[in-house]
Design an enzyme around this catalytic site. Structure first.
Site, mmCIF file in Angstrom:
data_model
loop_
_atom_site.group_PDB
_atom_site.id
_atom_site.type_symbol
_atom_site.label_atom_id
_atom_site.label_comp_id
_atom_site.label_asym_id
_atom_site.label_seq_id
_atom_site.Cartn_x
_atom_site.Cartn_y
_atom_site.Cartn_z
ATOM 1 N N ALA A 162 105.805 8.514 57.879
ATOM 2 C CA ALA A 162 106.905 7.546 57.956
ATOM 3 C C ALA A 162 106.706 6.519 59.075
ATOM 4 O O ALA A 162 107.261 5.411 59.008
ATOM 5 C CB ALA A 162 108.222 8.291 58.158
ATOM 6 N N GLU A 202 94.086 2.832 56.540
ATOM 7 C CA GLU A 202 95.407 3.438 56.309
ATOM 8 C C GLU A 202 95.362 4.199 54.993
ATOM 9 O O GLU A 202 94.800 3.697 54.013
ATOM 10 C CB GLU A 202 96.449 2.314 56.224
ATOM 11 N N ARG A 217 106.026 20.789 51.332
ATOM 12 C CA ARG A 217 106.905 19.618 51.352
ATOM 13 C C ARG A 217 106.809 18.847 50.027
ATOM 14 O O ARG A 217 105.739 18.339 49.675
ATOM 15 C CB ARG A 217 106.434 18.713 52.494
ATOM 16 N N ASN A 249 96.800 8.589 58.190
ATOM 17 C CA ASN A 249 98.007 8.725 57.396
ATOM 18 C C ASN A 249 99.137 8.880 58.409
ATOM 19 O O ASN A 249 99.359 9.980 58.935
ATOM 20 C CB ASN A 249 97.960 9.927 56.447
ATOM 21 N N TYR A 251 103.689 15.174 46.955
ATOM 22 C CA TYR A 251 102.552 15.246 47.868
ATOM 23 C C TYR A 251 101.489 16.279 47.483
ATOM 24 O O TYR A 251 100.460 16.378 48.147
ATOM 25 C CB TYR A 251 103.061 15.518 49.295
ATOM 26 N N ARG A 300 107.526 3.598 45.288
ATOM 27 C CA ARG A 300 108.634 4.434 45.784
ATOM 28 C C ARG A 300 109.734 3.556 46.399
ATOM 29 O O ARG A 300 109.833 2.371 46.081
ATOM 30 C CB ARG A 300 108.065 5.460 46.773
ATOM 31 N N HIS A 350 97.563 7.017 52.184
ATOM 32 C CA HIS A 350 98.757 7.754 51.766
ATOM 33 C C HIS A 350 98.440 8.579 50.542
ATOM 34 O O HIS A 350 97.726 8.128 49.643
ATOM 35 C CB HIS A 350 99.902 6.786 51.426
ATOM 36 N N PRO A 361 103.940 12.316 61.210
ATOM 37 C CA PRO A 361 105.080 13.209 61.033
ATOM 38 C C PRO A 361 105.156 13.873 59.654
ATOM 39 O O PRO A 361 104.935 13.203 58.633
ATOM 40 C CB PRO A 361 106.304 12.303 61.218
ATOM 41 N N ASN A 362 105.460 15.144 59.669
ATOM 42 C CA ASN A 362 105.750 15.951 58.469
ATOM 43 C C ASN A 362 104.522 16.280 57.616
ATOM 44 O O ASN A 362 104.631 17.003 56.634
ATOM 45 C CB ASN A 362 106.817 15.278 57.585
HETATM 46 C C1 DQA Z 1 103.076 9.236 53.127
HETATM 47 C C2 DQA Z 1 104.055 8.186 52.601
HETATM 48 C C3 DQA Z 1 105.117 7.878 53.639
HETATM 49 O O1 DQA Z 1 106.032 6.910 53.142
HETATM 50 C C4 DQA Z 1 105.907 9.141 53.964
HETATM 51 O O2 DQA Z 1 106.854 8.879 54.963
HETATM 52 C C5 DQA Z 1 105.018 10.276 54.342
HETATM 53 C C6 DQA Z 1 103.802 10.494 53.568
HETATM 54 C C7 DQA Z 1 102.051 9.658 52.049
HETATM 55 O O3 DQA Z 1 101.019 10.213 52.421
HETATM 56 O O4 DQA Z 1 102.274 9.463 50.859
HETATM 57 O O5 DQA Z 1 105.334 11.064 55.218
HETATM 58 O O6 DQA Z 1 102.361 8.685 54.221
#
Ligand code: DQA
Length: 149
Positions: free
Chosen positions: A77, A98, A17, A74, A22, A107, A100, A9-10
């Site tokens: 959330a 995994e 964003r 990735n 990011y 954070r 990020h 997501p996102n």
């Molecule tokens: C993320 C970290 C997550 O906590 C967050 O919800 C994201 C991006 C990152 O790439 O830093 O959407 O996965």
């Protein structure tokens, strides 16, 4: 060899964003770089982004049936909430890393726990777009180690 890279997501909003967290690069920028790098090693990169948990789960199963060798994830959330993604990774029996962009442990506390980490062979967090490259290299190392055993 095929490697699947999944973004949750996102992450389709990268570049726009919260660039202070990011970065400025779009997801397409990051994937183009990674795809070129993979190609130079003779590896095909399959990519998928969705903000829907069920679609991500379905894609893990589809890639498993398409004989991908490993996964980069990735999960955004969903990392912190999704038992379904954890179970899908486990069910695939594929090595998964995994990753990020941000340093999640620096954070908010709700980002400190990962539901998917126990299903993964490794974790990269906090190196911005470079997290993708590092996770890719880490996954290749794990695949090569597995081939030798
Ligand atoms: C993320 C970290 C997550 O906590 C967050 O919800 C994201 C991006 C990152 O790439 O830093 O959407 O996965």
């Amino acid at each position: 060899m095929k490697i699947g890279i999944m973004n949750g997501p996102n992450l389709d909003r990268l570049g726009k964003r919260e660039p202070g967290i990011y970065g400025q690069q779009t997801l397409a920028d990051i994937l183009d770089m990674l795809r070129d790098h993979a190609r130079s090693k003779g590896i095909v990169l399959l990519d998928y982004q969705s903000s829907s948990e069920g679609f991500l789960v379905d894609k893990i199963h589809a890639w498993t049936d398409e004989d991908v060798t490993g996964l980069l994830i990735n999960a955004g959330a969903l990392t912190h909430t999704s038992i379904a993604l954890h179970d899908a990774i486990k069910a695939s029996c594929l090595p998964a890393v995994e990753l990020h962009l941000s340093h999640v442990h620096q954070r908010e506390e709700f980002r400190h726990h990962s539901m998917i980490a126990p299903a993964c062979v490794g974790l990269v967090s906090g190196f911005g777009a470079m997290s993708y490259q590092m996770a890719f290299e880490g996954l290749l190392t794990k695949i090569q180690q597995k081939d030798r055993t």
